[in-house]
Design a protein around this motif. Structure first.
Motif, mmCIF file in Angstrom:
data_model
loop_
_atom_site.group_PDB
_atom_site.id
_atom_site.type_symbol
_atom_site.label_atom_id
_atom_site.label_comp_id
_atom_site.label_asym_id
_atom_site.label_seq_id
_atom_site.Cartn_x
_atom_site.Cartn_y
_atom_site.Cartn_z
ATOM 1 N N LEU A 96 0.821 -1.213 0.000
ATOM 2 C CA LEU A 96 0.000 0.000 0.000
ATOM 3 C C LEU A 96 0.853 1.261 0.000
ATOM 4 O O LEU A 96 0.496 2.260 -0.627
ATOM 5 C CB LEU A 96 -0.928 0.000 1.222
ATOM 6 N N LEU A 97 1.993 1.198 0.672
ATOM 7 C CA LEU A 97 2.829 2.391 0.798
ATOM 8 C C LEU A 97 3.932 2.490 -0.255
ATOM 9 O O LEU A 97 4.486 3.571 -0.466
ATOM 10 C CB LEU A 97 3.464 2.445 2.190
ATOM 11 N N SER A 98 4.254 1.374 -0.903
ATOM 12 C CA SER A 98 5.409 1.389 -1.805
ATOM 13 C C SER A 98 5.060 1.113 -3.261
ATOM 14 O O SER A 98 5.957 1.035 -4.106
ATOM 15 C CB SER A 98 6.440 0.345 -1.345
ATOM 16 N N SER A 99 3.768 0.942 -3.567
ATOM 17 C CA SER A 99 3.392 0.634 -4.945
ATOM 18 C C SER A 99 2.146 1.416 -5.343
ATOM 19 O O SER A 99 1.455 1.992 -4.493
ATOM 20 C CB SER A 99 3.125 -0.861 -5.112
ATOM 21 N N ASP A 100 1.866 1.395 -6.626
ATOM 22 C CA ASP A 100 0.648 2.017 -7.154
ATOM 23 C C ASP A 100 -0.419 0.977 -7.459
ATOM 24 O O ASP A 100 -1.411 1.278 -8.141
ATOM 25 C CB ASP A 100 0.969 2.805 -8.426
ATOM 26 N N LEU A 101 -0.239 -0.236 -6.989
ATOM 27 C CA LEU A 101 -1.218 -1.286 -7.223
ATOM 28 C C LEU A 101 -2.563 -0.917 -6.607
ATOM 29 O O LEU A 101 -2.630 -0.261 -5.565
ATOM 30 C CB LEU A 101 -0.740 -2.613 -6.623
ATOM 31 N N THR A 102 -3.632 -1.356 -7.239
ATOM 32 C CA THR A 102 -4.951 -1.110 -6.681
ATOM 33 C C THR A 102 -5.157 -1.970 -5.431
ATOM 34 O O THR A 102 -4.453 -2.969 -5.215
ATOM 35 C CB THR A 102 -6.050 -1.468 -7.699
ATOM 36 N N VAL A 103 -6.135 -1.582 -4.636
ATOM 37 C CA VAL A 103 -6.461 -2.367 -3.441
ATOM 38 C C VAL A 103 -6.867 -3.780 -3.851
ATOM 39 O O VAL A 103 -6.510 -4.757 -3.178
ATOM 40 C CB VAL A 103 -7.582 -1.674 -2.640
ATOM 41 N N GLU A 104 -7.591 -3.899 -4.956
ATOM 42 C CA GLU A 104 -8.017 -5.216 -5.435
ATOM 43 C C GLU A 104 -6.811 -6.085 -5.784
ATOM 44 O O GLU A 104 -6.768 -7.275 -5.451
ATOM 45 C CB GLU A 104 -8.926 -5.064 -6.656
ATOM 46 N N GLN A 105 -5.802 -5.489 -6.448
ATOM 47 C CA GLN A 105 -4.617 -6.249 -6.837
ATOM 48 C C GLN A 105 -3.796 -6.632 -5.617
ATOM 49 O O GLN A 105 -3.270 -7.747 -5.529
ATOM 50 C CB GLN A 105 -3.764 -5.446 -7.807
ATOM 51 N N ILE A 106 -3.693 -5.736 -4.660
ATOM 52 C CA ILE A 106 -2.952 -6.046 -3.429
ATOM 53 C C ILE A 106 -3.634 -7.178 -2.661
ATOM 54 O O ILE A 106 -2.968 -8.075 -2.130
ATOM 55 C CB ILE A 106 -2.819 -4.786 -2.554
ATOM 56 N N ALA A 107 -4.962 -7.133 -2.613
ATOM 57 C CA ALA A 107 -5.696 -8.209 -1.941
ATOM 58 C C ALA A 107 -5.373 -9.554 -2.573
ATOM 59 O O ALA A 107 -5.088 -10.539 -1.872
ATOM 60 C CB ALA A 107 -7.204 -7.936 -2.016
ATOM 61 N N GLU A 108 -5.360 -9.603 -3.902
ATOM 62 C CA GLU A 108 -5.061 -10.855 -4.602
ATOM 63 C C GLU A 108 -3.608 -11.273 -4.382
ATOM 64 O O GLU A 108 -3.323 -12.452 -4.118
ATOM 65 C CB GLU A 108 -5.326 -10.683 -6.093
#
Length: 283
Positions: free
Chosen positions: A241-253
């Motif tokens: 969450l703090l070091s990437s631009d990934l979406t919350v959905e992608q981080i969850a996966e």
């Protein structure tokens, strides 16, 4: 003061303190303390007192029975139990021990935590100078009560009590067991936290049964395998969450959650804020 308990020999001593209101509200405090040298006539049996008890055996042994458990503490070992429950302890032959009743701070939580994981008696830990901490509590309290500044040692006493409880919680046996028994499972979780992980597979990696694996994990890691996996996934999610631009959905996966909603619920339960709110914080 003169000790009238049967079986307590000279030069035993005991004393009492009067903790300040601040100590009662914020610190560990010790209302009774002493050093006893006893013979086989020594026996204490109580229904309840609203305190907890720590004992360090200098020599000999002491038997303890409480809450459906019986144990014997020997030289260099430490006994800890909840005096709010019916309890009994006695000397089978001869014993010399430091002791103090304590309360305040996290006394209840620490006592329950340590008893659940290790039982009533904690084995000798040569790497830990916990005997020195017992001396600090007993002699600082004794010195403080011999002066008009009885409260001047309260912080030092609280630190010593905390050091004993923390030392017991981080016993060397814990590191040894984690390294030798549970390391394969922990390494697999760290490398495959995004995957579905079964308890059966983890137990098989460690070469033990599923039930033995769960008990050992809880005792030596301090939580269940499921709790550890969830915490590890959430830790990785915070990093992303703090070091990437990934979406919350992608981080969850990427962190092994079934869905973004599942991730958000678990995250909020752990941190009291949403993943999006966490991402907006400047650390």
């Amino acid at each position: 003061m003169q000790i009238v308990d049967t079986g307590v020999l000279t030069p035993s001593f005991m004393d009492f303190s009067l903790p300040s209101e601040f100590a009662k509200s914020a610190l560990y405090y010790c209302p009774q303390f002493g050093q006893f040298i006893c013979n086989r006539d020594y026996r204490i049996e109580r229904n309840s007192i609203d305190q907890y008890l720590l004992i360090y055996i200098n020599s000999g042994s002491l038997c303890i029975r409480t809450d459906g458990m019986t144990a014997e503490a020997h030289e260099g070992e430490i006994a800890l139990f909840d005096c709010r429950k019916p309890h009994c302890y006695w000397c089978p032959d001869k014993v010399d021990f430091y002791w103090f009743h304590f309360n305040g701070a996290s006394s209840k939580q620490y006592t329950e935590y340590l008893t659940e994981r290790f039982g009533l008696v904690h084995e000798k830990q040569p790497m830990l100078s916990l005997k020195d901490q017992f001396r600090t509590v007993v002699h600082s309290a004794q010195y403080g009560m011999s002066t008009q500044f009885a409260s001047m040692n309260e912080h030092q006493i609280s630190i010593a009590v905390h050091s004993i409880l923390g030392g017991l919680a981080s016993q060397t046996v814990r590191t040894t067991v984690i390294s030798e028994l549970l390391a394969p499972a922990l390494a697999y979780i760290h490398g495959h936290f995004a995957d579905d992980i079964s308890l059966n597979d983890l137990a098989e990696m460690c070469g033990i049964s599923k039930s033995h694996f769960i008990r050992s994990f809880k005792r030596y890691v301090g939580c269940t395998p499921h709790e550890y996996l969830l915490q590890y996934r959430l830790r990785q999610s915070k990093r992303l969450l703090l070091s990437s631009d990934l979406t919350v959905e992608q981080i969850a996966e990427d962190c092994g959650f079934n869905s973004a909603s599942h991730f958000a619920r678990a995250f909020r339960q752990e941190t009291d804020i949403s993943p999006t709110a966490f991402r907006a914080i400047s650390f």
